[in-house]
Design a protein around this motif. Structure first.
Motif, PDB file in Angstrom:
ATOM      1  N   ALA A 250      42.782  41.728  34.090  1.00 15.82           N
ATOM      2  CA  ALA A 250      43.006  40.791  35.197  1.00 15.82           C
ATOM      3  C   ALA A 250      44.235  39.929  34.959  1.00 15.82           C
ATOM      4  O   ALA A 250      44.830  39.407  35.909  1.00 15.82           O
ATOM      5  CB  ALA A 250      41.775  39.917  35.393  1.00 15.82           C
TER       6      ALA A 250
ATOM      7  N   THR B 205      42.557  46.812  43.406  1.00 16.27           N
ATOM      8  CA  THR B 205      41.278  47.010  44.083  1.00 16.27           C
ATOM      9  C   THR B 205      40.589  48.227  43.521  1.00 16.27           C
ATOM     10  O   THR B 205      41.094  48.900  42.631  1.00 16.27           O
ATOM     11  CB  THR B 205      41.487  47.210  45.594  1.00 16.27           C
TER      12      THR B 205
ATOM     13  N   ARG C 294      35.586  39.356  40.983  1.00 14.58           N
ATOM     14  CA  ARG C 294      35.591  40.782  41.274  1.00 14.58           C
ATOM     15  C   ARG C 294      34.176  41.313  41.403  1.00 14.58           C
ATOM     16  O   ARG C 294      33.309  40.963  40.612  1.00 14.58           O
ATOM     17  CB  ARG C 294      36.307  41.540  40.139  1.00 14.58           C
TER      18      ARG C 294
ATOM     19  N   GLU D  27      34.547  46.581  43.955  1.00 14.95           N
ATOM     20  CA  GLU D  27      35.942  46.704  43.533  1.00 14.95           C
ATOM     21  C   GLU D  27      36.065  47.479  42.227  1.00 14.95           C
ATOM     22  O   GLU D  27      36.983  48.263  42.038  1.00 14.95           O
ATOM     23  CB  GLU D  27      36.533  45.303  43.366  1.00 14.95           C
TER      24      GLU D  27
END
Length: 367
Positions: A346, A354, A4, A72
């Motif tokens: 996560a 996003t 990310r 992100e």
């Protein structure tokens, strides 16, 4: 975090204490913003980041979004100088006072940019102000998970008993600080005991920041009569200041004191270099602590550069820069807490996707 993109912006970045800690924990700080151009050298010299001289009150959300780019995960830090929120300032507290403008403009930028993560650090007494309560309530009403906690920084490895309120807020899910890391605090001896001895008014030839302010003849006599952990009450009567002889002065025993080798330092102020400004006397050398010693007690590495080589030493300006800084250790704690939060989220497939997380309305933040 590996897959990310993360971008952090450090408002009120100062000399870069928070930024240095975040970078050490693997977070990308794309820019620091501060009104004091003297902070440009320490911020950019010691950190792989860009310094922008600007008054946060005049910074637009368009500029913040441009700095974030297409990251992100966006982190906005707003660790404003603590003076408006201090215990002393409370007696003048009014909700509409201009002194609250910094917090309101932080709220404005949150409203307009909707970062996934927010952090701020300040004195514990900030939580006693109605404006701060309104700020937190607006965040919660707008979908942020908010964690605020008053911590003793010595429990996380800072060689200083610095109590601070730390706020973390996230649109992604519940968030909190990591547990304390040190059962036994790091001591003054462990932090600065290795630094070369210098005299009052002297400077170490190999490090211009390892400089101690000059003492008057009277204060030199006073520090020689002081013992680590003691007070001016230990002095011969002729050395005691007239103001301390009065009944009203008896409640201020901490000034004109020496630090104790095997304990953490007291909370450093912006005037830590002055022997008479608190318990800022060196434990055994007859002087106040040096600017470098103050920086180390704030968690900065020994090599952290605060001004170009050969530039004149200005104790007041450097003392303010170092004393106002977010300790690097605390920056690392915040960085570790953010990383742990993102790693956990996560693993929750329905929570994090996003950077365009949710259409959150934060109108009340700057109402």
């Amino acid at each position: 975090m590996k897959n990310r993109s993360i971008a952090c912006i450090d408002l009120f970045c100062g000399a870069g204490g928070l930024t240095h800690g975040l970078i050490a924990e693997g977070l990308d700080v794309v820019a620091g913003i501060d009104v004091d151009d003297a902070c440009r050298h320490p911020f950019e010299t010691n950190n792989a980041s860009r310094f922008i001289k600007a008054n946060v009150e005049q910074v637009s959300s368009k500029r913040i979004n441009a700095l974030f780019g297409d990251a992100e995960i966006r982190v906005l830090a707003g660790c404003a100088p603590c003076q408006p929120f201090s215990t002393y300032a409370q007696r003048y507290d009014v909700v509409g006072s201009p002194r609250w403008a910094l917090l309101k403009h932080f709220g404005r930028l949150i409203k307009d940019t909707r970062p996934e993560l927010i952090t701020m650090e300040n004195v514990p007494s900030v939580t006693k102000h109605a404006v701060f309560d309104e700020f937190v309530e607006a965040l919660e009403d707008s979908g942020y998970n908010v964690h605020r906690e008053v911590i003793d920084s010595s429990r996380f490895g800072l060689p200083q008993r610095r109590r601070r309120m730390v706020l973390l807020a996230s649109l992604l899910g519940p968030i909190g600080l990591i547990p304390s890391t040190h059962e036994r605090p790091v001591t003054v001896r462990s932090a600065i005991g290795r630094l070369p001895p210098i005299t009052q008014g002297g400077t170490y030839a190999k490090d211009q920041l390892h400089a101690a302010s000059k003492l008057s003849d009277l204060n030199l006599e006073r520090i020689r009569a002081s013992r680590p952990g003691g007070t001016w009450r230990d002095w011969p009567k002729h050395l005691v200041a007239e103001c301390h002889r009065r009944e009203t002065g008896h409640t201020y025993p901490g000034v004109y004191g020496r630090m104790v080798w095997d304990e953490p330092a007291p909370t450093l102020t912006t005037q830590f270099y002055g022997f008479g400004n608190g318990r800022f006397g060196h434990p055994e050398q007859d002087r106040g602590i040096s600017l470098r010693e103050g920086a180390v007690l704030q968690g900065f590495p020994d090599s952290y550069s605060f001004l170009p080589h050969g530039a004149p030493i200005q104790f007041k300006a450097l003392g303010r820069m170092i004393g106002n800084a977010v300790p690097v250790v605390l920056g690392r704690v915040i960085g570790q807490s953010i990383s742990a939060h993102l790693d956990f989220e996560a693993e929750q497939p329905t929570r994090i996707t996003t950077g365009a997380v949710a259409d959150v309305a934060l109108k009340s933040l700057v109402a």
